[in-house]
Motif scaffolding. Structure first.
Motif, PDB file in Angstrom:
ATOM      1  N   UNK A  52     -26.043  21.585 -50.618  1.00 53.60           N
ATOM      2  CA  UNK A  52     -27.498  21.446 -50.606  1.00 53.60           C
ATOM      3  C   UNK A  52     -27.972  20.354 -51.558  1.00 53.60           C
ATOM      4  N   UNK A  53     -27.188  20.089 -52.586  1.00 44.37           N
ATOM      5  CA  UNK A  53     -27.542  19.038 -53.555  1.00 44.37           C
ATOM      6  C   UNK A  53     -27.066  17.668 -53.118  1.00 44.37           C
ATOM      7  N   UNK A  54     -26.431  17.600 -51.929  1.00 43.43           N
ATOM      8  CA  UNK A  54     -25.932  16.341 -51.354  1.00 43.43           C
ATOM      9  C   UNK A  54     -24.802  15.723 -52.166  1.00 43.43           C
ATOM     10  N   UNK A  55     -24.115  16.532 -52.958  1.00 44.69           N
ATOM     11  CA  UNK A  55     -23.001  16.028 -53.754  1.00 44.69           C
ATOM     12  C   UNK A  55     -21.689  16.074 -52.974  1.00 44.69           C
ATOM     13  N   UNK A  56     -21.626  16.960 -51.965  1.00 46.20           N
ATOM     14  CA  UNK A  56     -20.434  17.041 -51.125  1.00 46.20           C
ATOM     15  C   UNK A  56     -20.850  17.079 -49.654  1.00 46.20           C
ATOM     16  N   UNK A  71     -19.696  11.011 -55.850  1.00 48.92           N
ATOM     17  CA  UNK A  71     -18.720  10.202 -56.587  1.00 48.92           C
ATOM     18  C   UNK A  71     -19.355   9.554 -57.813  1.00 48.92           C
ATOM     19  N   UNK A  72     -20.600   9.127 -57.653  1.00 47.80           N
ATOM     20  CA  UNK A  72     -21.301   8.524 -58.785  1.00 47.80           C
ATOM     21  C   UNK A  72     -21.528   9.550 -59.887  1.00 47.80           C
ATOM     22  N   UNK A  73     -21.927  10.747 -59.500  1.00 45.56           N
ATOM     23  CA  UNK A  73     -22.146  11.809 -60.482  1.00 45.56           C
ATOM     24  C   UNK A  73     -20.841  12.179 -61.179  1.00 45.56           C
ATOM     25  N   UNK A  74     -19.765  12.323 -60.390  1.00 45.61           N
ATOM     26  CA  UNK A  74     -18.472  12.696 -60.965  1.00 45.61           C
ATOM     27  C   UNK A  74     -17.974  11.624 -61.930  1.00 45.61           C
TER      28      UNK A  74
END
Length: 251
Positions: A52-56, A71-74
């Motif tokens: 839901x957070x669009x991270x995956x 990927x940017x957040x990680x």
């Protein structure tokens, strides 16, 4: 998404584990659950939040992977983790003198140890200086006179020295009286440059890197420093030196 929402997603150990696992490769639900050692309901709940957070994202074959945003957040997580790990050091030191682009690479500090006490720092530094063989770069506002015999010894061994100091030659760091008696060929091995103001100390050579920053009183704290031997920390210290080298002047 607002910044506090990002931090909320990173506040779970399980979600962090998922993001780090997917940074390496795309995984099915079963493999991901086994990798992070979580129950199926827990993994499903955390995956749903990250989705839901669009991270995956999830492909048609059921494999989960990081989105470009993910990927940017990680990529920012290691920086935050090292700040947390060395929070005491950062709490008591001013980082404003660190070049902005290097503030985003603080994960290199993972290779550095916190060293307390002026005598401990001097003893460790002396021991490590004995082991250097190629070069020594100093970004500093002062240098103990008792190090000079060691510097002269290393100059005779062919070690190349660079110095950036806020004082002109003859007024402070490697003053003329300290260098008196050195053969001309050794003097040529020392490149001395000056800078108007200095609020950070970096010693970098082929053996180790050292960083000292201002304490709460605004003065550079020589009693509580970071020393590291790994290539990433040494390269980070080298980056600081090179940043100030570009804005320094020949003496």
């Amino acid at each position: 998404m607002k910044s506090h929402e990002f931090f909320a997603e990173l506040s779970s150990e399980s979600r962090l584990a998922i993001l780090k696992a997917l940074e390496k490769e795309s995984l099915t639900f079963t493999r991901l659950t086994n990798t992070i050692n979580a129950t199926s309901p827990e993994a499903a709940r955390q995956l749903n939040r990250l989705f839901k957070s669009s991270l995956i994202s999830k492909d048609i074959e059921g494999c989960y992977s990081l989105t470009s945003l993910g990927r940017l957040v990680v990529s920012s997580i290691p920086n935050l983790e090292i700040i947390a790990q060395k929070s005491d050091f950062f709490l008591h030191h001013d980082t404003s003198a660190i070049p902005p682009h290097l503030l985003r690479e603080l994960d290199a500090f993972e290779e550095a140890e916190e060293v307390h006490g002026v005598f401990t720092v001097v003893n460790k530094t002396t021991q490590l200086l004995e082991e250097m063989h190629e070069y020594a770069w100093y970004l500093t506002d002062d240098f103990p006179h008792f190090f000079m015999p060691l510097i002269k010894k290393k100059l005779n061994e062919g070690v190349n020295f660079r110095v950036i100091s806020p004082w002109k030659f003859g007024e402070g760091f490697l003053s003329e009286d300290l260098l008196s008696g050195l053969p001309e060929k050794l003097l040529k091995a020392i490149e001395i440059r000056s800078i108007d103001e200095l609020r950070i100390i970096v010693n970098i050579n082929d053996r180790f890197g050292m960083l000292a920053l201002p304490g709460p009183d605004g003065k550079i704290d020589r009693d509580y420093v970071l020393i590291g031997y790994g290539s990433r920390f040494k390269d980070w210290c080298k980056g600081v030196f090179e940043y100030y080298f570009k804005v320094s002047r020949r003496c």
